[in-house]
Design an enzyme around this catalytic site. Structure first.
Site, PDB file in Angstrom:
ATOM      1  N   PRO A   7      26.365 -14.535  10.389  1.00  0.00           N
ATOM      2  CA  PRO A   7      26.883 -14.788   9.034  1.00  0.00           C
ATOM      3  C   PRO A   7      27.854 -15.976   8.995  1.00  0.00           C
ATOM      4  O   PRO A   7      27.852 -16.753   8.043  1.00  0.00           O
ATOM      5  CB  PRO A   7      27.587 -13.474   8.671  1.00  0.00           C
ATOM      6  CG  PRO A   7      26.880 -12.436   9.484  1.00  0.00           C
ATOM      7  CD  PRO A   7      26.451 -13.107  10.754  1.00  0.00           C
ATOM      8  N   GLU A  47      15.777 -23.434  11.729  1.00  0.00           N
ATOM      9  CA  GLU A  47      15.626 -24.120  13.022  1.00  0.00           C
ATOM     10  C   GLU A  47      16.285 -25.488  12.984  1.00  0.00           C
ATOM     11  O   GLU A  47      15.817 -26.448  13.592  1.00  0.00           O
ATOM     12  CB  GLU A  47      14.147 -24.185  13.413  1.00  0.00           C
ATOM     13  CG  GLU A  47      13.587 -22.768  13.557  1.00  0.00           C
ATOM     14  CD  GLU A  47      12.307 -22.677  14.351  1.00  0.00           C
ATOM     15  OE1 GLU A  47      12.121 -23.481  15.277  1.00  0.00           O
ATOM     16  OE2 GLU A  47      11.499 -21.790  14.046  1.00  0.00           O
TER      17      GLU A  47
END
Lengths: 255, 318, 379
Positions: free
Chosen positions: C128, C363
């Site tokens: 997070p 990514e």
């Protein structure tokens, strides 16, 4: 343990063909190629017979040098070895010539108990090569095969005819032509594709064979088939449907 | 005796082949010989369709496949030297023709849909190639020339009363290496599809059997035969195979073809190209069927069909 | 320079294309609508040997080069970006670290079932509080005897809910920042690992994404990948390979957008003519095809360099950066070409546009890619 020869053809993928709207000329510039659809069924049938009864499968094709790509494709579909009869002059042979060439190669070099062919090729769909080849080799032929059992030295085959299903028995050696109802060709997995490169391939040049017979038919023209109907569009609402029915009545299509 | 030979495995198809043979014979100055498998009709039927001579084959014992007649035909052909051999294109017809062609070293044109004769050039024959996308025009370089003739490609004639001709009985075919073990019926054959004046064809756009019931209701109001595209047979299994229209199914030529949820892939369209009027209902505006239709409705058939049925009932009662 | 595929590559491409058309295309819209994991398709792909393609046969892999695997990802994504991504995430992000950094025992235990497709893998780096800023990760791994005890929460983990094997990054030495990070292999049945919140996403909805919660998760020392402190390096190298897969995903999406645009504009009639007669549409399609070709060549080239053993970090980032932006640009154009229809659920282009967006983000965001590329040129 039957020795099986499967004949297959490397054909234009008809889905890639374009027809020029004005001239109706066929545009084959960017066509892909594939193993003819019914021949895939034949290769699958051979693979299944081998899985069940043992034996060997030889995939055999005739074509110009560009057909070389078909060999690994065929080998990835269960064949043990391939035989490629290749010459630039072998593009566009007509069915009698193909049958003659196949007959000459098989008779002079290959042993077999059973020959499998697709009932027709997806490009020409002449449905002649199988029966002509059988006549050339002097062996019995069974066409339109949709079911197949091997019983020691004979085949019990189910044929799909217009009016019924005919079950026949034929002693080997024999030639069968198959319809796509016979099986669903598997999509080769990665291992099948990669292992294809390791399987033996015999390439035979035209010079090693008796000369190809003269063509018995010649193609005078080849044009795109274009259906010309002007689609008149109707809406989907009640009023438009009423107009459609009126139009159909006027043209005598409905009573 | 040079001439034109005609054979088919059904009387319906033989009549079409004879009609074509008669017409070509008149142009080519050749007589017409019908080869008749005895159980079809009396020889008089062939004379009434224009044959000058009938070669009659005896009935086959049950264990002989129909293809056993090939050596008998080949022997007779070697004697008679026909100019042209026309064979009705059925599965067995095509096998018989190809094997006969092999034995006679004859060139053969498969599934010929049009023929033209020119005194200088001889016969030119058209056939379909590339899955229905192309027309190939072919000339046969051998004698005999051979062609297989598909059903409904050429018209029939009304019979001419009072015709007669020579009847020759051919020898009985011998048993070959293929033996028939059993014959199994397929689902009840509806030859009606080929005769139908109106055809309602369902395609993959239908999703439930209730949709099919709706299409059947439309067919009932129109007095139409119901048919379908191949995916409906092979994937949904709603209708039997003989109701499938397309390249590898039936070719129909009704007055009116109505496609419901039919996308119009080439393989199917080849089977309907001879329909007088093609009408299509499809939710997908991009569906290729609209390119080959005379009339099109872009909409949800679940809404359009009830309106159409209602309108047809009202029009019928007006 | 040889721009042709090998015969094997062409065959594999044709076979996967056929597979995708027959088995994936018909269900892709429903998978998206139901956010359903494509388990039956993944099982079939495992049968076909497609779940561990670029790894050696001795580990249950396909033994192909990376380019072949890249082509398969592209073809799958052309039909369903979510399914193609599931395969690429499993193959590059989960199996990759184990193959490249694992010892023999780890490869036998974990890599083999992953390559055979009997197990599904996931890669858990993001938290997070730590996205692009990997160093801000707060998941810790504390040595306890022979084991490590992991605590923390990972988020946006693809294959999170379904995976059997996770590669998880945690700090063994928080004082060392990035150099204090280590990588661990953790099994789904570890009692200290649980799947947290499932996320409902804008796109690639059939790909399952969730939090992974580590609470006193005890991991045997034998499951440490490489050595303590190797974690960041492992993560970055793995993402290099993952990027080529994302680039391939973007290329597949763009190809699908082009296919749909050509089909639609050829048959949609307005003003009595197909849309395709209008120059505006023609130019959109021309640009789409041109940028697609460029994106594809960048992607294939990055894979090619990796196969050659050459440096490819920059090229992998370029491919992902460019292909992702191309996919987004042109998926949006494809919707535009479809007009109102393009906005409706069930139309493929509506899904393509939603699927495309993630390729600019995960990514390594496009911004991060630019950092990598500039860094490799200006250092």
């Amino acid at each position: 343990m039957p020795k099986i020869i499967t004949c297959f053809k490397w054909v234009v993928d008809e889905a890639d063909i374009r027809v020029e709207p004005a001239s109706h000329r066929l545009n084959l510039e960017r066509v892909g190629y594939k193993i003819s659809d019914y021949d895939r069924t034949a290769l699958e049938a051979a693979a299944q017979l081998k899985e069940k009864y043992g034996g060997t499968v030889t995939a055999l094709t005739i074509g110009g040098p560009s057909a070389k790509k078909s060999i690994k494709d065929a080998l990835s579909r269960g064949a043990d070895q391939a035989c490629f009869v290749s010459d630039p002059g072998f593009e566009g042979l007509e069915p009698a010539q193909v049958a003659g060439l196949l007959g000459s190669v098989i008779a002079s070099r290959l042993e077999y108990d059973l020959i499998l062919c697709g009932d027709g090729s997806s490009d020409r769909y002449s449905q002649q090569v199988g029966p002509r080849l059988a006549e050339k080799l002097g062996i019995p032929v069974v066409t339109a095969v949709v079911g197949l059992e091997l019983e020691s030295d004979r085949i019990i085959a189910e044929r799909k005819l217009e009016t019924n299903l005919e079950v026949v028995a034929v002693k080997l050696p024999a030639l069968l032509t198959v319809l796509p109802d016979l099986n669903t060709p598997r999509i080769p997995g990665l291992r099948d594709t990669l292992d294809a490169a390791k399987k033996p391939v015999v390439t035979i040049a035209a010079a090693e064979l008796p000369p190809v017979a003269a063509a018995l038919i010649e193609t005078v023209a080849l044009q795109g088939l274009v259906l010309e109907r002007n689609c008149v569009q109707f809406g989907a609402d009640a009023n438009a449907i009423r107009q459609l029915v009126e139009t159909l009545r006027k043209s005598g299509a409905v009573g | 005796m040079a001439g034109i030979w005609a054979w088919a495995e059904t009387w319906e198809l033989l009549q079409e082949v004879l009609r074509l043979g008669k017409s070509l014979g008149e142009q080519m100055g050749a007589s017409l010989t019908a080869i008749l498998s005895e159980q079809l009709v009396a020889a008089e039927g062939c004379f009434a369709q224009g044959a000058d001579r009938v070669l009659r084959l005896p009935a086959l014992p049950p264990e002989l496949p129909m293809e056993a007649i090939v050596p008998v035909l080949a022997g007779q052909a070697q004697q008679d030297c026909p100019e042209l051999v026309l064979i009705g294109s059925t599965q067995r017809g095509r096998e018989i023709a190809a094997r006969l062609a092999g034995q006679l070293q004859a060139g053969m044109v498969s599934d010929c849909i049009a023929v033209r004769f020119d005194r200088a050039q001889g016969l030119e024959m058209d056939r379909v190639m590339y899955g229905g996308r192309a027309v190939q025009t072919v000339r046969c370089l051998t004698r005999p020339q051979m062609a297989t003739i598909p059903a409904r490609a050429f018209p029939v004639s009304p019979p001419a009363a009072g015709s007669s001709g020579e009847i020759v009985d051919l020898p009985a075919p011998e048993a070959g290496k293929v033996a028939v073990v059993a014959r199994k019926p397929k689902a009840a054959i509806s030859g009606n599809l080929l005769e139908a004046r109106t055809v309602v064809c369902v395609g993959r756009g239908l999703e439930t059997e209730a949709d099919l019931a709706l299409a059947r209701e439309l067919a009932a109001v129109l007095g139409a035969e119901i048919a379908c595209t191949r995916p409906v047979v092979e994937e949904y299994h709603w209708l039997p195979e003989h109701l499938c229209i397309g390249l590898s199914g039936q070719q129909v030529n009704p007055n009116l073809y109505l496609g419901v949820g039919v996308s119009g892939q080439v393989q199917h369209v080849v089977g309907i190209k001879d329909a007088e009027i093609i009408c299509a209902i499809n939710r997908d505006e991009q569906a290729p069927i609209f390119k080959v239709a005379d009339y099109g409705v872009v909409g949800d058939f679940r809404e359009v069909l009830p309106r159409l049925i209602e309108e047809l009932k009202q029009a019928g009662s007006r | 320079m040889n721009f042709t595929l090998t015969e094997e590559q062409e065959l594999i491409q044709a076979n996967i294309r056929e597979f995708a058309q027959k088995h994936l295309e018909p269900i892709a819209a429903r998978l998206d609508e139901e956010s359903r994991f494509p388990s039956e398709v993944i099982a079939q792909l495992a049968e076909l040997g497609m779940m561990g393609m670029p790894y050696p046969r001795e580990y249950g892999g396909g033994g192909t080069d990376f380019l072949t695997y890249t082509i398969v990802v592209e073809e799958l994504c052309r039909a369903c970006a979510a399914t193609g991504f599931t395969v690429s995430c499993h193959t590059a992000l989960a199996s990759g670290p184990i193959f490249n950094y694992g010892n023999e025992a780890q490869k036998q235990k974990y890599l083999v079932p992953l390559c055979q497709g009997r197990q599904l893998g996931a890669f858990a780096l993001t938290e997070p509080g730590a996205g692009t800023d990997v160093g801000a990760a707060s998941t810790t791994a504390v040595r306890d005897g022979e084991d490590y005890v992991l605590n923390g929460t990972k988020t946006f983990i693809s294959n999170g809910p379904n995976a059997d094997t996770y590669v998880i990054f945690a700090k063994t030495d928080p004082s060392k920042g990035l150099k204090g990070m280590s990588a661990f292999i953790v099994s789904r049945d570890n009692p200290g690992l649980s799947v947290g919140e499932h996320f409902a996403k804008m796109g690639i909805r059939a790909s399952q994404t969730s939090e992974i919660v580590l609470k006193d998760c005890r991991v045997p020392g034998a499951d440490l990948l490489g050595r303590e402190g190797d974690g960041f390096r492992i993560a970055m190298q793995t993402l290099n390979d993952g990027r080529i897969g994302v680039a391939a995903q973007a290329v597949g999406i763009t190809q699908a957008a082009l296919d749909e645009s050509i089909r639609y504009s050829s048959s949609r009639i307005q003003f009595n003519k197909p849309l395709a007669v209008n120059q505006a549409i023609q130019w959109m399609i021309a640009d789409m095809a041109t940028e697609l070709a460029a994106a594809r060549f960048l992607t294939y080239h990055a894979a090619f360099l990796k196969d050659q053993g050459a440096a490819y970090t920059r090229e992998a980032s370029m491919a992902k950066l460019f292909a992702a932006e191309v996919a987004n640009r042109h998926a949006s154009k494809a919707v535009q070409i479809h007009g109102g229809y393009g906005y409706i659920k069930g139309q493929k282009v509506e899904r393509l546009m939603r699927d495309a967006k993630i390729t600019e983000i995960y990514e390594g965001t496009s911004e991060a890619q630019r950092m990598v590329i500039a860094g490799s040129l200006l250092r």
